[in-house]
Scaffold this active site. Structure first.
Site, short mmCIF file in Angstrom:
data_model
loop_
_atom_site.label_atom_id
_atom_site.label_comp_id
_atom_site.label_asym_id
_atom_site.label_seq_id
_atom_site.Cartn_x
_atom_site.Cartn_y
_atom_site.Cartn_z
N PHE A 110 0.61 0.18 5.32
CA PHE A 110 -0.27 -0.94 5.62
C PHE A 110 -0.98 -1.48 4.38
O PHE A 110 -1.42 -2.63 4.34
CB PHE A 110 -1.28 -0.55 6.71
N LYS A 111 -1.07 -0.66 3.34
CA LYS A 111 -1.75 -1.10 2.12
C LYS A 111 -1.04 -2.30 1.47
O LYS A 111 -1.66 -3.05 0.72
CB LYS A 111 -1.83 0.05 1.12
N ASP A 112 0.25 -2.47 1.76
CA ASP A 112 0.98 -3.61 1.18
C ASP A 112 0.36 -4.94 1.57
O ASP A 112 0.41 -5.90 0.80
CB ASP A 112 2.45 -3.61 1.67
#
Length: 498
Positions: A110-112
């Site tokens: 999800f950090k993308d």
């Protein structure tokens, strides 16, 4: 819109300055002076993730032009980067529960979603503020942030990125993603200790006045890609609104309905974005905070006492193996009516005594907004097995914590409000744990890659291309260091004598 520190500094910054600076000089976190409100009917008419992102970001990044924001969005969220046209699609388990998949980006985490756009925002911020120094991005990671930041900043002109992760504290796939990272400006180090050791060391580097002066004299300045940086946090607000839009489009509820979100979180940034979304006008009834055995947030939300003096567990959901949740400071600041003196007092108590207790009024506000519980590794594996068996859906270990806590919430509250569980990573990033959950311990020692391909064969769930190709990549970053040597490594990379 201006930004200020949670600890009372008089300094006020524009959004671009805030993104460049990362952490306030007084040790506090930057927050906007006010949270803008958005017309939910206006939002609900939007179709594309990119359009929702534009609407949210232009309200916070007020010193960026519309063209600059559009430029960043269109280059961050496209088919070259994300394998779904929705960017963050939902999977409907049943009418009351859907999963928002936040892991369709290049590093399958999800950090993308934040770290594909943040380098673009930073690059524009440099030009806006006539910054000639090279920006050195320092990152402490419990697993996913590191690779996403390395990939996002790879070969970005005028930057270097240095990532520190806990040695033996991330999954083998996460480790390989970081140590095989290519790029002329990328560096990663395994640090002996746990994530809190790494995170505290990075914070001390940011707050080291003498070191920072030395860097500036040599043409460098520090910034952060962790969620302590507002530029990392603000893009995460978008997927809360987009989950709601997809729920409406799929007739899961109507525009007059409230919704809940379940968020597996350790550093509190992911769920804090949901709090800001609620303040902006998203009809959120409850934010459900899901922890693993490092359940410091669960205890805090339920008791009002934050106590990091506890046993640290290495779990199968390593990105949540955290005992100091940095972003909680922003929530406490907002709910205490911006009482910077009170926040400074609490943070000093945490640093000096390892705990603090909030007042009853503040605790009551938190209890109204949040609900919290936790799941251990056994429960997590059981839930992975159960959801694959019953729903033919493969959860990763962190999302399984969220799903387990959601079922506890339903059981205890009987609240069947339509709910989204935020799914933070592709299950193949944690192949050993997924294999054991589905099929038991392998009969003999197998590598994480062997198990990955066995899972694919048995479940017919495809391995994403970025993970499939990892096995063939060369190890580039091989250093394992003590936390006391982190500064030395930074200076060495920058060519500065210690």
């Amino acid at each position: 819109m201006f930004y200020k520190s949670t600890r009372g500094s008089d300094k006020k910054l524009l959004a671009s300055e805030t993104i460049l600076e990362g952490l306030s000089e007084d040790g506090g976190l930057f927050v906007p002076e006010q949270i803008p409100t958005i017309n939910i009917k206006e939002v609900s008419k939007l179709e594309r993730y990119q359009d929702v992102a534009f609407l949210i970001l232009k309200n916070f990044l007020t010193d960026y032009t519309d063209d600059e924001i559009s430029y960043c969005i269109e280059r961050a969220y496209n088919f070259d980067k994300f394998d779904s046209k929705f960017v963050a699609p939902i999977f409907i388990l049943n009418k009351n529960c859907s999963i928002t998949e936040l892991w369709h980006g290049p590093t399958q985490a999800f950090k993308d979603i934040a770290l594909q756009i943040m380098p673009l925002l930073l690059s524009i911020a440099k030009d806006k503020n006539n910054v000639k120094n090279e920006i050195v991005i320092l990152v402490a990671t419990s697993g996913d942030t590191g690779k996403a930041a390395l990939e996002g900043y790879r070969d970005v002109k005028g930057t270097k990125i240095i990532v520190f992760f806990p040695h033996n504290g991330v999954s083998e796939i996460q480790r390989l993603q970081m140590v095989t990272q290519e790029g002329t400006n990328t560096f990663s180090f395994a640090v002996k200790g746990n994530f809190d050791d790494v995170q505290n060391s990075v914070k001390s580097i940011f707050n080291d006045i003498i070191l920072n002066k030395k860097l500036l004299q040599n043409g460098f300045e520090l910034s952060s890609a962790n969620s302590i940086n507002w530029g990392r946090l603000v893009p995460q607000i978008v997927y809360y609104f987009y989950s709601y839009i997809q729920g409406l489009k799929n007739n899961l509820f109507d525009i007059n309905s409230e919704i809940n979100f379940v968020v597996p979180t350790g550093n509190f940034g992911n769920i804090l974005a949901g709090y800001y979304a609620k303040k902006m006008g998203l009809p959120v009834k409850k934010l459900i905070c899901a922890s693993n055995s490092n359940n410091v947030l669960t205890d805090f939300i339920n008791t009002g006492i934050y106590n990091r003096k506890r046993k640290f567990y290495k779990t199968i959901s390593p990105s949540m193996d955290i005992l100091i949740s940095s972003n909680l400071e922003r929530l406490l600041y907002d709910l205490s009516d911006s009482d910077a003196g009170y926040i400074s007092k609490l943070m000093n108590q945490l640093k000096e005594k390892g705990e603090y207790k909030i007042n009853n009024d503040l605790h009551s506000k938190i209890k109204d907004l949040f609900w919290a519980d936790w799941a251990d590794d056994v429960e997590t594996k059981e839930q992975i097995y159960k959801d694959f068996k019953e729903n033919n859906y493969l959860l990763d270990t962190h999302t399984a914590v969220g799903r387990t806590v959601y079922l506890k919430y339903i059981s205890q509250t009987k609240d069947f409000t339509p709910t989204f569980i935020l799914s933070t990573a592709n299950p193949y990033k944690f192949s050993i744990s997924i294999y054991e959950a589905l099929f038991g311990k392998p009969e003999y020692d197998k590598s994480e890659f062997d198990l990955m391909f066995e899972i694919e064969e048995k479940t017919k769930v495809l391995i994403p291309a970025p993970l499939r190709s990892l096995k063939e990549k060369d190890i580039i970053h091989k250093s394992i260091i003590n936390k006391e040597h982190m500064v030395d490594e930074i200076l060495k990379i920058l060519g500065i004598k210690s």
